[in-house]
Design an enzyme around this catalytic site. Structure first.
Site, PDB file in Angstrom:
ATOM      1  N   ASP A 185       0.865  -1.186   0.000  1.00  0.00           N
ATOM      2  CA  ASP A 185       0.000   0.000   0.000  1.00  0.00           C
ATOM      3  C   ASP A 185       0.901   1.235   0.000  1.00  0.00           C
ATOM      4  OD1 ASP A 185      -1.737  -2.112   0.554  1.00  0.00           O
ATOM      5  OD2 ASP A 185      -2.998  -0.922   1.880  1.00  0.00           O
ATOM      6  N   LYS A 248      -7.033   3.258  -3.283  1.00  0.00           N
ATOM      7  CA  LYS A 248      -7.423   3.257  -1.869  1.00  0.00           C
ATOM      8  C   LYS A 248      -7.663   4.689  -1.419  1.00  0.00           C
ATOM      9  CE  LYS A 248      -5.336   2.017   2.632  1.00  0.00           C
ATOM     10  NZ  LYS A 248      -4.172   1.348   3.270  1.00  0.00           N
ATOM     11  N   LYS A 284     -10.302   0.077  -2.250  1.00  0.00           N
ATOM     12  CA  LYS A 284     -10.148  -0.115  -0.808  1.00  0.00           C
ATOM     13  C   LYS A 284     -10.454   1.178  -0.063  1.00  0.00           C
ATOM     14  CE  LYS A 284      -6.752  -1.343   2.786  1.00  0.00           C
ATOM     15  NZ  LYS A 284      -5.377  -1.838   3.056  1.00  0.00           N
TER      16      LYS A 284
END
Length: 331
Positions: A185, A248, A284
């Site tokens: 991430d 995300k 996400k």
């Protein structure tokens, strides 16, 4: 009409039970999902995504959460799905190896034995998709979840601000992959978005993708810092063009994290990219999703906007630390 659009169920008064589920943590090949290779930065396509109507998005979100209800046994099924879509996370300054091992133990057995028995789950394993940790704890997490099917995600690239030198950020990705992370991430420097430095942002994410190798790349936009939904939409699109496997919302450290209108803008950018390229990108939301009810709202959003394929861990995740506790209480 796309297949995803055809999957939408607009007339039903309530959301029904999920179809037969694919096993949590199944490899992405089991779903026939081709990994996003990215594309050349297309400023013309990017320009076509500039117009974002905040009021319309907010009305759509309000309509979804009011019109769609999930009740009784169906609710338990959808909450179990929420568990299988979690990146169970600890990103605290006081994290330790022992704290991470406890997190991994909870991921392996997320529900109490009496709840598992009461729900009649038998031998079926309901587990979060991944555990998410800082780099120093990647090796610990990888060892703790070995052979369970649970992925290890590492937050990287000078999380949460992304302001270290590019070489340092790339080395951090490589180190996490070497220690056993199979998902990375990354955060973007928000200033590149404010300056409309799309080529520079694109080039950085391409470099991150290369450093990940086989590990999947989730690009954190830091939407609470980006000020406008237009910035959110454009940053999402650049990330996907550069090869992101997921986009995300947040680091969880901003003053405003995942919100449904922001999520709607991002999933519509995902739909536009799919229609343009044929590649399915994951989403996400992270930060502030702490209640079972909130998780159901997000699942309804994904089902209505993108369709059934986006209710699998290969295409949707929650970034969560306390959500599991509330879901366990509800079921």
């Amino acid at each position: 009409m796309t297949k995803a659009a055809a999957d939408l169920t607009t007339e039903a008064p309530s959301v029904t039970a999920l179809p037969v589920r694919v096993a949590a943590n199944a490899p992405i090949e089991a779903h026939g999902i081709a990994r996003n290779p990215g594309m050349k930065l297309d400023l013309g396509f990017l320009e076509s995504m500039r117009n974002v109507n905040r009021s319309a998005l907010e009305r759509r979100v309000a309509s979804l959460t009011k019109r769609r209800s999930i009740k009784a046994d169906n609710q338990a099924a959808w909450l179990l799905r929420s568990i299988s879509l979690m990146d169970l996370t600890t990103l605290n300054s006081n994290d330790t190896d022992e704290r991470v091992r406890r997190l991994c133990a909870k991921a392996i057995n997320p529900l109490r034995a009496d709840i598992v028995e009461g729900l009649g789950l038998g031998d079926e394993k309901i587990r979060p998709a991944a555990v998410c940790v800082y780099h120093p704890f990647v090796a610990t997490a990888a060892e703790a979840v070995r052979d369970t099917g649970i992925h290890v995600a590492a937050v990287s690239t000078s999380f949460p601000h992304g302001l270290a030198p590019l070489k340092t950020r790339i080395q951090e990705i490589e180190a996490s992959v070497a220690d056993g992370a199979d998902e990375i991430d990354v955060v973007i420097p928000r200033g590149l978005v404010f300056g409309a430095k799309w080529q520079e942002l694109y080039d950085e994410i391409v470099a991150f993708r290369a450093a990940c190798g086989d590990a999947h790349l989730k690009v954190i936009l830091g939407t609470g810092d980006l000020a406008t939904l237009r910035n959110v939409m454009l940053a999402s699109m650049v990330a996907m063009m550069a090869g992101a496997d997921f986009v995300k919302t947040s680091t969880g450290k901003e003053s405003v994290n995942a919100t449904l209108p922001v999520g709607l803008a991002m999933v519509r950018s995902i739909r536009a990219y799919f229609e343009h390229t044929g590649y399915l990108i994951g989403f996400k939301p992270a930060g502030g999703i702490s209640t079972a009810k909130a998780s159901l709202d997000w699942l309804v959003l994904m089902k209505e906007e993108l369709g059934r394929p986006w209710l699998e861990p290969e295409l949707f995740r929650f970034g969560a630390s306390s959500l599991l506790t509330d879901i366990e209480r509800q079921v």
